[in-house]
Write a protein that holds these residues in place. Structure first.
Motif, PDB file in Angstrom:
ATOM      1  N   PHE A  30      -9.249  21.109  21.028  1.00 22.89           N
ATOM      2  CA  PHE A  30      -8.807  19.715  21.114  1.00 22.89           C
ATOM      3  C   PHE A  30      -9.984  18.752  21.019  1.00 22.89           C
ATOM      4  CE2 PHE A  30      -4.802  21.334  23.178  1.00 22.89           C
ATOM      5  CZ  PHE A  30      -3.953  20.858  22.194  1.00 22.89           C
ATOM      6  N   ALA A  31     -11.172  19.195  21.468  1.00 22.14           N
ATOM      7  CA  ALA A  31     -12.369  18.360  21.309  1.00 22.14           C
ATOM      8  C   ALA A  31     -12.686  18.163  19.831  1.00 22.14           C
ATOM      9  CB  ALA A  31     -13.555  18.994  22.034  1.00 22.14           C
ATOM     10  N   TYR A 297      -6.884  29.064  18.198  1.00 18.89           N
ATOM     11  CA  TYR A 297      -7.150  29.237  16.767  1.00 18.89           C
ATOM     12  C   TYR A 297      -6.171  28.410  15.948  1.00 18.89           C
ATOM     13  CZ  TYR A 297      -8.052  31.709  12.329  1.00 18.89           C
ATOM     14  OH  TYR A 297      -8.379  32.026  11.032  1.00 18.89           O
ATOM     15  N   GLY A 298      -4.896  28.455  16.335  1.00 13.28           N
ATOM     16  CA  GLY A 298      -3.892  27.673  15.627  1.00 13.28           C
ATOM     17  C   GLY A 298      -4.148  26.180  15.717  1.00 13.28           C
ATOM     18  N   VAL A 299      -4.562  25.716  16.907  1.00 12.13           N
ATOM     19  CA  VAL A 299      -4.898  24.301  17.052  1.00 12.13           C
ATOM     20  C   VAL A 299      -6.053  23.951  16.129  1.00 12.13           C
ATOM     21  CG1 VAL A 299      -5.868  22.575  18.629  1.00 12.13           C
ATOM     22  CG2 VAL A 299      -4.013  24.073  19.396  1.00 12.13           C
ATOM     23  N   TYR A 300      -7.046  24.824  16.078  1.00 13.23           N
ATOM     24  CA  TYR A 300      -8.223  24.545  15.263  1.00 13.23           C
ATOM     25  C   TYR A 300      -7.881  24.452  13.775  1.00 13.23           C
ATOM     26  CZ  TYR A 300     -12.944  24.783  13.410  1.00 13.23           C
ATOM     27  OH  TYR A 300     -14.099  24.483  12.732  1.00 13.23           O
ATOM     28  N   VAL A 306      -2.623  17.952  10.336  1.00 11.61           N
ATOM     29  CA  VAL A 306      -1.646  17.111  11.022  1.00 11.61           C
ATOM     30  C   VAL A 306      -2.165  15.680  11.118  1.00 11.61           C
ATOM     31  CG1 VAL A 306      -0.495  16.684  13.231  1.00 11.61           C
ATOM     32  CG2 VAL A 306      -0.608  19.012  12.319  1.00 11.61           C
ATOM     33  N   GLN A 307      -3.444  15.536  11.432  1.00  8.41           N
ATOM     34  CA  GLN A 307      -4.030  14.195  11.493  1.00  8.41           C
ATOM     35  C   GLN A 307      -3.957  13.487  10.137  1.00  8.41           C
ATOM     36  OE1 GLN A 307      -7.647  15.910  13.506  1.00  8.41           O
ATOM     37  NE2 GLN A 307      -7.626  13.946  14.570  1.00  8.41           N
ATOM     38  N   ALA A 326      -0.941  11.811  19.286  1.00 10.10           N
ATOM     39  CA  ALA A 326       0.137  12.126  18.347  1.00 10.10           C
ATOM     40  C   ALA A 326      -0.201  13.380  17.544  1.00 10.10           C
ATOM     41  CB  ALA A 326       0.383  10.945  17.413  1.00 10.10           C
ATOM     42  N   ALA A 327      -1.460  13.489  17.134  1.00 10.17           N
ATOM     43  CA  ALA A 327      -1.883  14.670  16.378  1.00 10.17           C
ATOM     44  C   ALA A 327      -1.806  15.927  17.236  1.00 10.17           C
ATOM     45  CB  ALA A 327      -3.311  14.464  15.872  1.00 10.17           C
ATOM     46  N   ALA A 328      -2.203  15.821  18.501  1.00 10.50           N
ATOM     47  CA  ALA A 328      -2.124  16.972  19.403  1.00 10.50           C
ATOM     48  C   ALA A 328      -0.671  17.414  19.580  1.00 10.50           C
ATOM     49  CB  ALA A 328      -2.745  16.625  20.751  1.00 10.50           C
TER      50      ALA A 328
END
Length: 385
Positions: A30-31, A297-300, A306-307, A326-328
Motif C-alpha cells: 500500500f505504501a 503480491y496481488g496488491v502490488y 487500478v489507479q 479509492a484505488a486501495a
C-alpha cells in the motif's frame, strides 16, 4: 543426533507460524500505491528521504524480506524444487495480470478515449504485442493500443511490474550460490557478497562507465544489497535472534547511514533495515485473515492499473488521499481474487508435488536443527515473492 541449539546473542528467533510478515508486506504494497498517487495524479511534493521516495523504500523493504525468505527456501531445497517454487509463485499471477490489462483495463481506456473498440487489436502497440513483449517478466511495453491516454501519466498501464524481473534475477543469484558447497556450509561467503554489493554501489559511477550507463545495471546494484542483506540475516538468524534493543538500534543505524552517507549509505543500511523489519514482525500482531491470506503480491501488481483506470475517469482530481483510498478499495478485491484463485492453489499443488520427491528432512548447514519446507521459515513465505 543434532547438536544443541546455538545460544542467540539477542532475544529469540523468528517463529515461523507467529509473525506479522504478511501484514508488513501488505503495508509495503500500500505504501507503493500511495507513492504512485503523486505522479499518477500529476502532483508534485512527494516526501523523499535520503534521495529515495516512499515507494523506493517500500521496494527495498520487499527485497530485504524476500532475501531472507528466498535464501531459506534455497538452503532448504534442491535446486530443482527451489526453481519450481519460485516460478510457480511469481509467474502465473503475473501472466493473469497481463491478461487483465489486455482484456479489461485497456479496452475500457480505449473506449473512453475513442468511443469504440474498433482498431483496438490492430494498433501499433497491440494487445498481443503487450503480452508477448512482457511475458518473461522483463517489461518492454507499458502501453496498450496507445492507452492510457488523457491522464497525467500517460502511456503506462502497470508501472509497478518493472521490479519483478530484478527480483527474479536475485532468485537466480541465490540459486547459483546455493550450488556451491562452501557457500552453504558457512555464513561468511554470502556476508562477503553483501559487502561487495555495497562496495559496488559505492563505485556505481565507475561501474556505469564500463556498462555504458546501463539503467538496468544501476537498478540491479541499487536493489541487490537489500536482497543479499536479507539473505545474510537468514544465515545469522540462529546466532543473533531478535530483540527490542538491537531492533531499535538497527533503525537508528539505518537512519544515520542513509542520511549521512550519500550514494551508498542507503545500501549499507540494508542489513539494519531488514533486521528491524523482522524484529517488528515478532512483536506486531496481525489479523488472522491476513495471516492466512497474503494478498500483498496481488496488491502490488494490480494497484497501479487500478489507479490509472480511476485517472481515466478523473479520480486523480480528488486529491492524493481520496484518490489513494479509492484505488486501495478497487485493488483489494482483485488482489484477493488473485490469491484465492491463482496464487494459493498453484503453490499448494506445487508444494504437494515437490514434497513427494523430497520426503526426508535436510540439515541446514548453518543451523543446528534439521529443516523441511513445512517446519522451516518457508512456512511464513507462502505469499513471499
Amino acid at each position: 543426533m543434532s547438536a544443541p541449539p546455538t545460544k542467540k546473542w539477542f532475544g529469540t528467533g523468528l517463529d515461523s507460524r507467529n509473525n506479522s510478515l504478511n501484514l508488513i508486506r501488505l503495508v509495503l504494497a500500500f505504501a507503493v500505491l500511495l507513492h504512485h498517487s503523486w505522479p499518477l495524479a500529476g502532483l508534485p511534493g512527494e516526501p523523499v528521504f535520503a534521495g529515495d521516495t516512499l515507494g523506493g523504500w517500500a521496494i527495498a523493504g520487499f527485497f530485504g524480506i524476500s532475501g531472507y525468505l528466498i535464501t531459506s527456501s534455497r538452503w532448504s531445497n534442491s535446486l530443482g524444487t527451489y526453481l519450481v517454487h519460485r516460478v510457480a509463485r511469481i509467474m502465473p499471477a503475473f501472466w493473469v495480470c497481463l491478461l487483465a490489462m489486455v482484456i479489461v483495463f485497456a479496452p475500457i481506456g480505449y473506449v473512453a478515449a475513442n468511443g469504440t473498440l474498433n482498431g483496438y487489436f490492430v494498433t501499433a502497440h497491440s494487445p498481443l504485442n503487450f503480452l508477448i513483449s512482457n511475458a518473461m517478466l522483463d517489461m518492454r511495453a507499458y502501453d496498450i493500443a496507445g492507452t492510457p491516454g488523457n491522464v497525467p501519466y500517460a502511456g503506462a498501464w502497470n508501472g509497478s511490474l518493472w521490479s519483478l524481473s530484478y527480483e527474479f534475477v536475485c532468485y537466480l543469484i541465490i540459486a547459483a550460490l546455493g550450488c556451491i558447497a562452501f557457500v552453504k556450509r558457512s555464513r561468511w561467503p554470502l556476508t562477503i557478497a553483501f559487502l561487495l554489493s555495497v562496495l559496488a554501489q559505492a563505485n556505481i559511477d565507475t561501474i556505469s562507465h564500463f556498462t555504458n550507463d546501463s539503467f538496468e545495471v544501476i537498478l540491479m546494484l541499487r536493489l541487490l544489497p537489500f536482497f543479499l542483506g536479507g539473505g545474510v540475516m537468514y544465515l545469522w538468524k540462529d546466532k543473533i535472534g531478535f530483540h527490542a534493543f538491537p531492533g531499535i538500534l538497527s533503525f537508528v543505524a539505518a537512519f544515520i547511514l542513509s542520511s549521512t552517507i550519500p550514494g551508498w549509505g542507503v545500501q549499507a543500511s540494508a542489513i539494519f533495515v531488514t533486521y528491524g523489519i523482522f524484529w517488528l514482525s515478532t512483536i506486531i500482531k496481525q489479523p488472522l485473515f491476513i495471516a492466512k491470506n497474503d494478498i500483498s503480491y496481488g496488491v502490488y501488481i494490480y494497484a497501479f492499473a487500478v489507479q490509472q483506470l480511476l485517472a481515466v475517469f478523473g479520480a486523480h482530481e480528488w486529491g492524493i488521499w481520496w484518490f489513494s483510498l479509492a484505488a486501495a478499495a478497487g485493488t483489494v478485491p482483485l488482489a484477493l481474487g488473485s490469491w484465492i484463485f491463482i496464487e494459493r492453489p498453484i503453490m499448494r499443488r506445487v508444494r504437494r508435488a515437490t514434497a513427494k520427491k523430497t520426503p526426508l528432512p535436510v540439515q541446514n548447514p548453518v543451523s543446528d536443527t534439521p529443516e523441511t519446507p513445512e517446519t522451516s521459515v518457508v512456512v511464513i513465505a507462502e505469499g513471499a515473492r
